[in-house]
Scaffold this active site. Structure first.
Site, mmCIF file in Angstrom:
data_model
loop_
_atom_site.group_PDB
_atom_site.id
_atom_site.type_symbol
_atom_site.label_atom_id
_atom_site.label_comp_id
_atom_site.label_asym_id
_atom_site.label_seq_id
_atom_site.Cartn_x
_atom_site.Cartn_y
_atom_site.Cartn_z
ATOM 1 N N THR A 1 4.780 1.918 6.494
ATOM 2 C CA THR A 1 3.355 1.634 6.686
ATOM 3 C C THR A 1 2.746 2.747 7.525
ATOM 4 O OG1 THR A 1 1.713 0.269 7.802
ATOM 5 C CG2 THR A 1 3.949 0.020 8.579
ATOM 6 N N GLY B 1 0.834 -1.208 0.000
ATOM 7 C CA GLY B 1 0.000 0.000 0.000
ATOM 8 C C GLY B 1 0.862 1.248 0.000
ATOM 9 N N ARG C 1 -25.060 15.207 18.382
ATOM 10 C CA ARG C 1 -25.018 13.844 17.861
ATOM 11 C C ARG C 1 -23.784 13.089 18.350
ATOM 12 N NH1 ARG C 1 -26.083 15.244 11.506
ATOM 13 N NH2 ARG C 1 -28.346 14.980 11.514
ATOM 14 N N ASP D 1 0.439 2.191 9.387
ATOM 15 C CA ASP D 1 -0.060 1.529 10.597
ATOM 16 C C ASP D 1 0.938 1.595 11.761
ATOM 17 O OD1 ASP D 1 -2.120 0.812 8.884
ATOM 18 O OD2 ASP D 1 -1.292 -1.184 8.492
ATOM 19 N N GLY E 1 -0.285 -9.365 -7.204
ATOM 20 C CA GLY E 1 0.688 -9.774 -8.220
ATOM 21 C C GLY E 1 1.467 -11.030 -7.883
#
Ligand code: F6P
Length: 358
Positions: free
Chosen positions: A138, A12, A175, A140, A76
């Site tokens: 990454t 990614g 909300r 993450d 791939g």
């Protein structure tokens, strides 16, 4: 002919990839090397070879660009992780084809910029005799082998910007807003983004949550006059008695996502409050890298070239104790760094009245 070094970006994308490429190109040129950029991840290594020569001209002005100028893919022929961390073997003929192309192009070392899955592939190429240097990436920030990956800070920045905006609409409408962020099995983006964005509730994979506790927190806030509530939920979070929400597996790792909608529904049902969900998705992966990511990415790119120059093949650059160092790729792969549920960051969040729904 100048000695050649190859580079590819795999998996990614994330902000900072181009800053790494720039670092690789400029540091290589200083050593008198030519840089071959392989396109679309490892796929560019396959015959007839899909590549371009990267020189200082191609590196001009790319620091601030999101994405990667040489393309990437997490699909791939070289995918070596499927599902929950299971490894597969990259076929020997695929690796042999890649080696042939590298030899034909006189590429002596290959810098692989990628996440955990790409490092598993890099390790297999290294074992097959291709000189590899890994650069971890990454959003993450979940690799045990490095204290930080570039892309994370930029992703958190997007989350914080979104939360700043969502607070005002949550308050105006009284909300509950539930915001889903990325991170796979780690809650780092949710935790950092949630703290910096002033979230009221943060739900992370490492601390399974209880809908009743979440509802109680929202009702208590309402009773105290805090009529709007902002909940950050990591895509990998799950209730104490439930599972993560997994999506399709398509020749790669499964995807996570969809939990915000479920959490919003449960909150509305249990509190009677109007609740909306918002998925930040790939917004977190796009756009210009932050200053911190530009600097880290540049340091990683430069260090990768130094490692190649010194012959430290099979190693990955790593950020530890404010220094960019190296670790063996073999030791770096498949070791996830998760949020310690009782760690200082989680405690700090609790101390500023953030609930984890537990
Ligand atoms: O690993 C980075 C990441 O953005 C995760 O946070 C997310 O789960 C995944 O990649 C999304 O992957 P894709 O771009 O294939 O949807």
């Amino acid at each position: 002919m100048k000695p050649r070094i190859g580079v590819l970006t795999s998996g990614g994308d994330c902000p900072g990839l181009n800053a790494v490429l720039r670092g690789v190109v400029l540091a290589s040129e200083k050593l008198g090397w030519e840089v071959v950029g392989f396109k679309d991840g490892f796929e560019g290594l396959l015959p007839p070879g899909d590549y371009c020569i990267l020189d200082h001209k191609s590196a001009e002005g790319i620091m601030a660009l999101g994405g990667t100028i040489i393309g990437t893919t997490n699909r791939g022929h070289f995918v070596s992780k499927i599902g929950g961390g299971d490894r597969t073997i990259v076929p020997a003929n695929v690796i042999a084809d890649a080696k042939k192309i590298l030899d034909e192009l006189h590429v002596k070392a290959l810098v692989i910029v990628g996440g955990d899955g790409s490092m598993v592939t890099a390790q297999q190429l290294q074992e097959a005799g291709i000189n590899c240097i890994g650069v971890p990436k990454t959003i993450d920030n979940d690799l045990e082998a490095t204290a930080m990956t570039f892309g994370f800070d930029s992703a958190v920045d997007v989350v914080v910007d979104a939360l700043d905006r969502l607070h005002t609409t949550a308050t105006s409408h009284k909300r509950v807003m539930v915001v889903e962020v990325m991170g796979r099995h780690a809650g780092w983006i949710a935790l950092h983004g949630g703290i910096a964005g002033g979230a009221d509730i943060i739900l992370i994979p490492e601390i399974p949550f209880d809908y009743e506790k979440i509802a109680a927190t929202i009702k208590a806030r309402h009773a105290a006059g805090d009529l709007g509530t902002v909940v950050v939920v990591a895509e990998g979070a799950r209730p104490q008695d439930g599972q993560q929400i997994k999506r399709d597996i398509e020749g790669g790792e499964f995807r996570l996502g969809g939990i915000a909608e479920v959490v919003a529904r449960e909150i509305a049902k249990r509190t009677g409050k109007e609740t909306r969900s918002c998925v930040l998705g790939h917004l977190q992966r796009g756009g210009a890298p932050t200053v911190l990511d530009r600097i880290l990415a540049t340091r990683f790119g430069v260090k990768a070239v130094q490692l190649a120059n010194e012959g430290h093949f099979g190693s990955m650059v790593s950020y530890q104790n404010y220094q960019v160092r190296q670790v063996p790729i073999a030791e770096a792969v498949n070791r996830l760094r998760l949020v310690p549920p009782n760690g200082e960051m989680v405690q700090t969040a609790r101390d500023v009245e953030i609930s984890f729904g537990d």
